[in-house]
Design a protein around this motif. Structure first.
Motif, mmCIF file in Angstrom:
data_model
loop_
_atom_site.group_PDB
_atom_site.id
_atom_site.type_symbol
_atom_site.label_atom_id
_atom_site.label_comp_id
_atom_site.label_asym_id
_atom_site.label_seq_id
_atom_site.Cartn_x
_atom_site.Cartn_y
_atom_site.Cartn_z
ATOM 1 N N SER A 269 0.832 -1.398 0.043
ATOM 2 C CA SER A 269 -0.088 -0.009 -0.029
ATOM 3 C C SER A 269 0.812 1.162 -0.118
ATOM 4 N N GLY A 270 2.205 1.282 -0.468
ATOM 5 C CA GLY A 270 3.147 2.335 -0.479
ATOM 6 C C GLY A 270 2.511 3.509 -0.985
ATOM 7 N N PRO A 271 1.831 3.586 -2.341
ATOM 8 C CA PRO A 271 1.428 4.803 -2.865
ATOM 9 C C PRO A 271 0.306 5.572 -2.112
ATOM 10 N N ILE A 272 -0.437 4.668 -1.202
ATOM 11 C CA ILE A 272 -1.224 5.440 -0.281
ATOM 12 C C ILE A 272 -0.418 6.019 0.839
ATOM 13 N N PHE A 273 0.556 5.471 1.456
ATOM 14 C CA PHE A 273 1.131 6.058 2.768
ATOM 15 C C PHE A 273 2.131 7.481 2.255
ATOM 16 N N ASP A 274 2.549 6.959 0.676
ATOM 17 C CA ASP A 274 3.595 8.152 0.184
ATOM 18 C C ASP A 274 2.742 9.315 0.114
ATOM 19 N N LEU A 275 1.457 9.246 0.263
ATOM 20 C CA LEU A 275 0.694 10.530 0.017
ATOM 21 C C LEU A 275 0.084 10.955 1.289
ATOM 22 N N PRO A 327 9.730 5.284 0.343
ATOM 23 C CA PRO A 327 10.646 5.061 -0.520
ATOM 24 C C PRO A 327 12.097 4.572 -0.305
ATOM 25 N N ALA A 328 12.415 5.135 0.678
ATOM 26 C CA ALA A 328 13.698 5.325 1.333
ATOM 27 C C ALA A 328 13.924 3.953 2.226
ATOM 28 N N GLY A 329 12.951 3.357 2.666
ATOM 29 C CA GLY A 329 13.020 2.255 3.517
ATOM 30 C C GLY A 329 12.243 1.033 2.941
ATOM 31 N N TYR A 330 11.323 1.011 2.066
ATOM 32 C CA TYR A 330 10.589 -0.218 1.494
ATOM 33 C C TYR A 330 11.239 -1.234 1.098
ATOM 34 N N ALA A 331 12.400 -0.889 0.398
ATOM 35 C CA ALA A 331 13.330 -2.148 -0.015
ATOM 36 C C ALA A 331 14.077 -2.566 1.040
ATOM 37 N N VAL A 332 14.509 -1.757 1.860
ATOM 38 C CA VAL A 332 15.504 -2.475 2.964
ATOM 39 C C VAL A 332 14.597 -3.200 4.207
ATOM 40 N N ALA A 333 13.476 -2.542 4.159
ATOM 41 C CA ALA A 333 12.430 -3.616 5.127
ATOM 42 C C ALA A 333 12.148 -4.780 4.440
ATOM 43 N N VAL A 492 8.310 -0.833 -5.292
ATOM 44 C CA VAL A 492 8.290 0.210 -4.282
ATOM 45 C C VAL A 492 8.816 1.485 -4.540
ATOM 46 N N GLY A 493 9.237 1.607 -6.000
ATOM 47 C CA GLY A 493 10.067 3.061 -6.045
ATOM 48 C C GLY A 493 11.436 3.057 -5.704
ATOM 49 N N ALA A 494 12.049 4.026 -6.526
ATOM 50 C CA ALA A 494 13.520 4.279 -6.162
ATOM 51 C C ALA A 494 13.734 5.360 -5.263
ATOM 52 N N HIS A 495 14.719 5.628 -4.378
ATOM 53 C CA HIS A 495 15.140 6.640 -3.723
ATOM 54 C C HIS A 495 16.699 6.901 -3.819
ATOM 55 N N HIS A 496 16.897 8.176 -4.040
ATOM 56 C CA HIS A 496 18.279 8.564 -4.306
ATOM 57 C C HIS A 496 18.573 9.977 -3.417
ATOM 58 N N GLY A 497 18.008 9.607 -2.219
ATOM 59 C CA GLY A 497 18.495 10.879 -0.982
ATOM 60 C C GLY A 497 19.920 11.053 -0.714
ATOM 61 N N GLU A 498 20.195 11.920 0.105
ATOM 62 C CA GLU A 498 21.539 12.247 0.506
ATOM 63 C C GLU A 498 21.798 11.420 1.486
ATOM 64 N N GLU A 499 23.127 11.154 1.584
ATOM 65 C CA GLU A 499 23.731 10.373 2.798
ATOM 66 C C GLU A 499 23.833 11.477 3.888
ATOM 67 N N THR A 500 23.265 11.401 4.923
ATOM 68 C CA THR A 500 23.297 12.364 5.851
ATOM 69 C C THR A 500 24.669 12.018 7.018
ATOM 70 N N VAL A 501 24.537 10.751 7.235
ATOM 71 C CA VAL A 501 25.940 10.134 7.827
ATOM 72 C C VAL A 501 26.319 8.957 7.136
ATOM 73 N N PRO A 502 27.687 9.126 6.935
ATOM 74 C CA PRO A 502 28.381 8.047 6.138
ATOM 75 C C PRO A 502 27.985 6.508 6.505
ATOM 76 N N ALA A 503 27.680 5.722 5.572
ATOM 77 C CA ALA A 503 27.562 4.387 5.854
ATOM 78 C C ALA A 503 28.553 3.733 6.645
ATOM 79 N N ALA A 504 30.080 4.198 6.464
ATOM 80 C CA ALA A 504 30.930 3.534 7.412
ATOM 81 C C ALA A 504 30.818 3.901 8.763
ATOM 82 N N VAL A 505 30.368 5.207 8.770
ATOM 83 C CA VAL A 505 30.439 5.505 10.410
ATOM 84 C C VAL A 505 29.189 4.761 11.025
#
Length: 628
Positions: A269-275, A327-333, A492-505
């Motif tokens: 139901s992502g299209p509903i939650f996204d809105l 979209p930032a979390g569907y795939a990792v969930a 689930v869509g794509a997400h290309h957001g900024e990396e606020t905290v580096p993944a290594a950290v």
């Protein structure tokens, strides 16, 4: 893949369930084999479907088939339709693959149970209902599978219904889930009034034109449904008690079927939650609260299955939190859901193997030193342990780290708060799972003198080994080249957001927190003697955790007692009010008619006297008027 082949996925285990239930005692000798073959056949069909999808272009991989007209009502024309896309095939492979291994394991685990054939029928029914749920192309067919999962869980949790605790646990799970089911039902009614349809394509296509208020209401109702099936706060109280069922049931519920349904519903139901940002916020808050709730409870449980059940609650909380990030979390969930399917099934089957060796003892305080006597169980359980706490390169490291990164990458105070919550959860996970490992496999032997631990037969250890392989390798395969994210992107869509905290950290922070959790557990349960009974704790949080953070007490105080009082008031009003008016009216008419009936005596002399009296009264009245 045509509609018939697609329909085989749920039809195969459903046919197995029907044959075993209707065949009765005539199928007792080979019923477990038929049930297992039905699950394996469904897995083969899912595998063929997956490779068939790989052979098509990305845009042509999803298929949808309407098998027949189900509700041909003017204004509500619903077909019985199924769809297979990149999201549903992930669940289909998990359900049938892990489900088949649990079927094989159950052949040995339930070997001496007189109702083994019936048990396998219920397992098949569980798979069929869950497959129907994830393959539906509209919410009504999904709801059919949703209710089927609830029914199957009731039958399996209460399978040993001769035990009052099992019968009560089954009823509790059924009743609590009815609350969530009402949320899904009302959400469908709202969709019908808003969009005029409950088909996924119609609803998601029309969602951008709907008001935010309507979408928020639908999203929150769907979240309520997800809380019930996935045991999220506030509908989490049934999950621990559900451990009264046979251990393979626990593995199936926690790894491949029931608790994953809520995560699927949110992702689908992502299209509903996204809105609907407020609904998404609700999803995030529920996930954050539950992942801490389950982890805290898991730290205090001495029952090995209940400790793992609390762990499931927490891990599903991670998935729900990630799904709430959009979209930032569907795939990792979904990634964590799939890796969790391997290591949590392995952990539960390992717990069943320990119970099998320890005469069904579940109290970890009566274990200890089992690693040498149960080497295969120890190794496979240990690999699942390393996966769930997030040690590289095991599966949980890749999936849980992605959720922690997604939380921090929300940025600002929200990102910091969510990231901190996920890190605390990781530390608590390391603590309670290390506690389980140490109390079960290390230290002094604390079991009863008449207990003789022994390794499980190959039919049980074989599935455990295969699940351990998945616990080791699944996460890396999903992350390799962003394979799972790219696979799920069309749905689930794509997400290309900024990396606020580096993944290594984030990775370094997570590993430090995990190491701290392991160290605390080691100091508490390896460096000190473990008493046979839990010590009286002076820490209020420990006492509360042992009592599931008073979840049952809260439900009793907030819902059961007020409901009981309300029922008594309504009964009083019904008896004295509604029934009083009805019965009073009947009594008045009855009494009046009884008195009138006395006048109708049937004696001529009485009628003559009445006529004479009446004539006299009339004459007297006329005379009085004349004189006046």
């Amino acid at each position: 893949m045509d509609g018939v082949t697609l329909g085989l996925l749920p039809a195969l285990p459903l046919a197995g369930a029907v044959i075993l239930l209707l065949g009765g005692k005539y199928t007792d000798k080979w019923g477990h084999l038929l049930g297992t073959l039905a699950a394996l056949a469904a897995f083969v069909v899912a595998g063929v479907a997956f490779f068939s999808m790989l052979g098509r272009d990305n845009a042509e991989r999803a298929i949808s088939k309407n098998l027949f007209s189900w509700v041909p009502v003017p204004g509500l024309d619903v077909d019985f339709g199924l769809q297979l896309d990149q999201l549903s095939i992930c669940f289909a492979l998990l359900i049938t693959g892990v489900g088949s291994l649990i079927h094989i394991y159950s052949i040995g685990y339930m070997h001496d149970d007189p109702a083994r054939r019936q048990f396998f029928a219920y397992l098949n029914l569980f798979l069929a209902a869950m497959l129907l749920l994830v393959l539906a192309n509209n919410y009504l067919v999904l709801y059919l599978g949703w209710e089927g999962v609830g029914l199957a869980s009731y039958l399996l949790i209460g399978f040993w219904h001769h035990k009052p605790s099992a019968a009560t646990a089954a009823k509790k799970a059924f009743v609590v889930n009815r609350v969530g089911d009402m949320g899904l039902a009302i959400a469908m009614f709202t969709m019908l009034t808003t969009f005029g349809s409950i088909n996924f394509a119609d609803v998601f296509g029309a969602a951008p034109a709907a008001s935010e208020g309507k979408l928020t209401a639908i999203g929150l109702l769907l979240l309520l449904a997800a809380c019930g099936k996935s045991a999220q706060v506030p509908l989490q109280s049934w999950l621990g008690d559900a451990m009264e069922g046979p251990t393979p049931v626990s593995a199936l519920i926690h790894a491949a079927t029931m608790v994953t349904a809520g995560v699927y519903l949110i992702a689908r139901s992502g299209p509903i939650f996204d809105l609907a940002p407020h609904a998404r916020l609700g999803v995030v808050l529920v996930g954050a609260v539950t992942l801490l709730f389950g982890a805290i409870v898991g730290c205090a449980k001495d029952d090995i299955k209940k400790a793992l059940a609390a762990s499931t609650m927490s891990q599903i909380g991670y998935m729900v939190l990630a799904a709430g990030l959009g979209p930032a979390g569907y795939a990792v969930a979904i990634m964590h859901l799939l890796t969790h399917g391997f290591f949590k099934a392995g952990l539960f089957l390992g717990a069943g193997s320990v119970m099998h060796a320890m005469d069904d003892e579940t109290d970890m305080r009566r274990y200890g030193g089992l690693r040498k006597l149960l080497p295969i169980t120890y190794i496979t359980f240990g690999l699942g342990y390393l996966a769930i706490i997030g040690v590289p390169p095991f599966a949980g490291f890749f999936s849980k780290d992605r959720i922690i990164e997604a939380a921090f990458n929300q940025g600002g105070a929200n990102g910091l708060a969510l990231g901190t919550v996920t890190l605390i959860g990781a530390g608590l996970t390391a603590f309670y799972m290390t506690r389980v490992m140490l109390m079960t496999f290390f230290g002094e032997r604390r079991w009863k003198p008449d207990t003789h631990p022994h390794e499980s037969p190959a039919v049980m250890t074989g599935p455990m080994i295969l699940l351990a392989v998945g616990s080791v390798a699944a996460g890396g395969l999903f992350v390799l080249g962003s394979s799972l994210q790219n696979w799920l992107e069309p749905v689930v869509g794509a997400h290309h957001g900024e990396e606020t905290v580096p993944a290594a950290v984030v990775t370094v922070l997570a590993l430090i927190v995990v190491a701290v959790g392991v160290a605390f557990a080691y100091n508490q349960y390896a460096q000190r003697e473990i008493p046979e009974t839990a010590p009286e704790s002076v820490t209020g949080l420990t006492v509360a955790a042992r009592k599931d953070l008073y979840a049952d007490a809260f439900n009793e105080g907030a819902f059961m007692r007020p409901g009981a009082y309300l029922t008594r008031v309504l009964v009083f009003l019904d008896n004295r009010g509604i029934d009083g008016v009805v019965n009073g009216t009947a009594a008045l008419i009855g009494g009046l008619s009884g008195r009138i009936r006395r006048v109708q005596s049937g004696f001529v002399r009485s009628y003559a006297l009445s006529m004479f009296t009446g004539a006299a009264l009339v004459a007297a009245a006329l005379l009085a008027v004349r004189i006046w």
